[in-house]
Motif scaffolding. Structure first.
Motif, PDB file in Angstrom:
ATOM      1  N   ASN A   1       0.861  -1.175   0.000  1.00 39.19           N
ATOM      2  CA  ASN A   1       0.000   0.000   0.000  1.00 39.19           C
ATOM      3  C   ASN A   1       0.905   1.235   0.000  1.00 39.19           C
ATOM      4  OD1 ASN A   1      -2.153   1.672   0.120  1.00 39.19           O
ATOM      5  ND2 ASN A   1      -2.745   1.172   2.215  1.00 39.19           N
TER       6      ASN A   1
ATOM      7  N   GLU B   1       1.399   4.532   0.655  1.00 36.96           N
ATOM      8  CA  GLU B   1       0.966   5.757   1.325  1.00 36.96           C
ATOM      9  C   GLU B   1       1.848   5.992   2.543  1.00 36.96           C
ATOM     10  OE1 GLU B   1      -2.538   4.202   4.308  1.00 36.96           O
ATOM     11  OE2 GLU B   1      -3.128   4.938   2.346  1.00 36.96           O
TER      12      GLU B   1
ATOM     13  N   SER C   1       2.138   6.933   6.335  1.00 38.16           N
ATOM     14  CA  SER C   1       1.269   6.922   7.502  1.00 38.16           C
ATOM     15  C   SER C   1       1.406   8.233   8.264  1.00 38.16           C
ATOM     16  CB  SER C   1       1.624   5.748   8.415  1.00 38.16           C
ATOM     17  OG  SER C   1       2.886   5.963   9.001  1.00 38.16           O
ATOM     18  N   GLU C   2       0.392   8.542   9.047  1.00 34.89           N
ATOM     19  CA  GLU C   2       0.413   9.781   9.829  1.00 34.89           C
ATOM     20  C   GLU C   2       1.537   9.734  10.860  1.00 34.89           C
ATOM     21  OE1 GLU C   2      -2.504  12.435  12.699  1.00 34.89           O
ATOM     22  OE2 GLU C   2      -3.354  10.821  11.506  1.00 34.89           O
ATOM     23  N   GLU C   3       1.801   8.550  11.411  1.00 34.73           N
ATOM     24  CA  GLU C   3       2.858   8.400  12.396  1.00 34.73           C
ATOM     25  C   GLU C   3       4.229   8.755  11.806  1.00 34.73           C
ATOM     26  OE1 GLU C   3       5.079   4.643  14.412  1.00 34.73           O
ATOM     27  OE2 GLU C   3       2.885   4.612  14.483  1.00 34.73           O
TER      28      GLU C   3
END
Length: 196
Positions: free
Chosen positions: A85, A87, A89-91
């Motif tokens: 995937n 993308e 991550s927000e982390e």
């Protein structure tokens, strides 16, 4: 007296695959990376190839391969290409932003100390550092400088690993000389009295 304390440069380099490659613990991988970096340098520097066009062509061929793989997989009832995937991550984004914030605040703090605080010592350190970087940059182009960095990364850790005691002795002498010169500059040029 016993042997002087010898720290592990393997641990300093990360105690993993990077250390294995830089210290030539896995010679096949080390040689492969060194040969590939030499070929890339020759391609860009001597062949006149452009880095941006190279990256563009590699990504273009990658997209073509994945496109035809996906189309043929649909026609032949085979699995699709194994892509993760894609993308962020927000982390990860928060962690990168925090690291950047710390670096930017450090730079701004130094700029404040020079501009407002009048830190003459820091000013001269930065001025000499920027002059040195500019001088080195005028001798080589960026790609050659990166290639020299790769060569140094593959030779200096190995040399240090083999001759650590001798190098440490010489570096200690150089450090003492630099400290004495720095004290002299502090006393005579900047007009400071030596602290006792």
């Amino acid at each position: 007296m016993g042997e002087p304390h010898r720290f592990s440069d393997y641990l300093v380099l990360g105690d993993g695959p990077v250390a294995d490659i830089l210290l030539w613990k896995k010679p096949n991988q080390s040689i492969l990376i060194l040969v590939l970096s030499t070929l890339l340098w020759l391609l860009f520097e001597k062949g006149g190839y452009n880095l941006l066009s190279f990256i563009s062509n590699v990504l273009f061929f990658l997209v073509i391969i994945l496109f035809f793989w996906a189309k043929s997989a649909a026609l032949l009832n085979r699995p699709l290409p194994p892509l993760p995937n894609l993308e962020v991550s927000e982390e990860v984004a928060v962690k990168v932003a925090d690291e950047m914030r710390v670096c930017i605040n450090h730079v701004l703090s130094m700029a404040h100390d020079i501009a407002i605080g009048g830190d003459l010592k820091l000013f001269w350190q930065l001025a000499l550092g920027f002059w040195f970087i500019s001088y080195i940059g005028s001798l080589f182009n960026f790609l050659t400088l990166v290639y020299i960095g790769v060569l140094l990364c593959f030779s200096l850790p190995l040399l240090y690993d083999k001759h650590q005691a001798l190098i440490d002795d010489k570096l200690y002498v150089v450090q003492r000389i630099v400290q004495m010169q720095y004290r002299l500059i502090d006393e005579h040029v900047l007009g400071k009295t030596p602290s006792t």
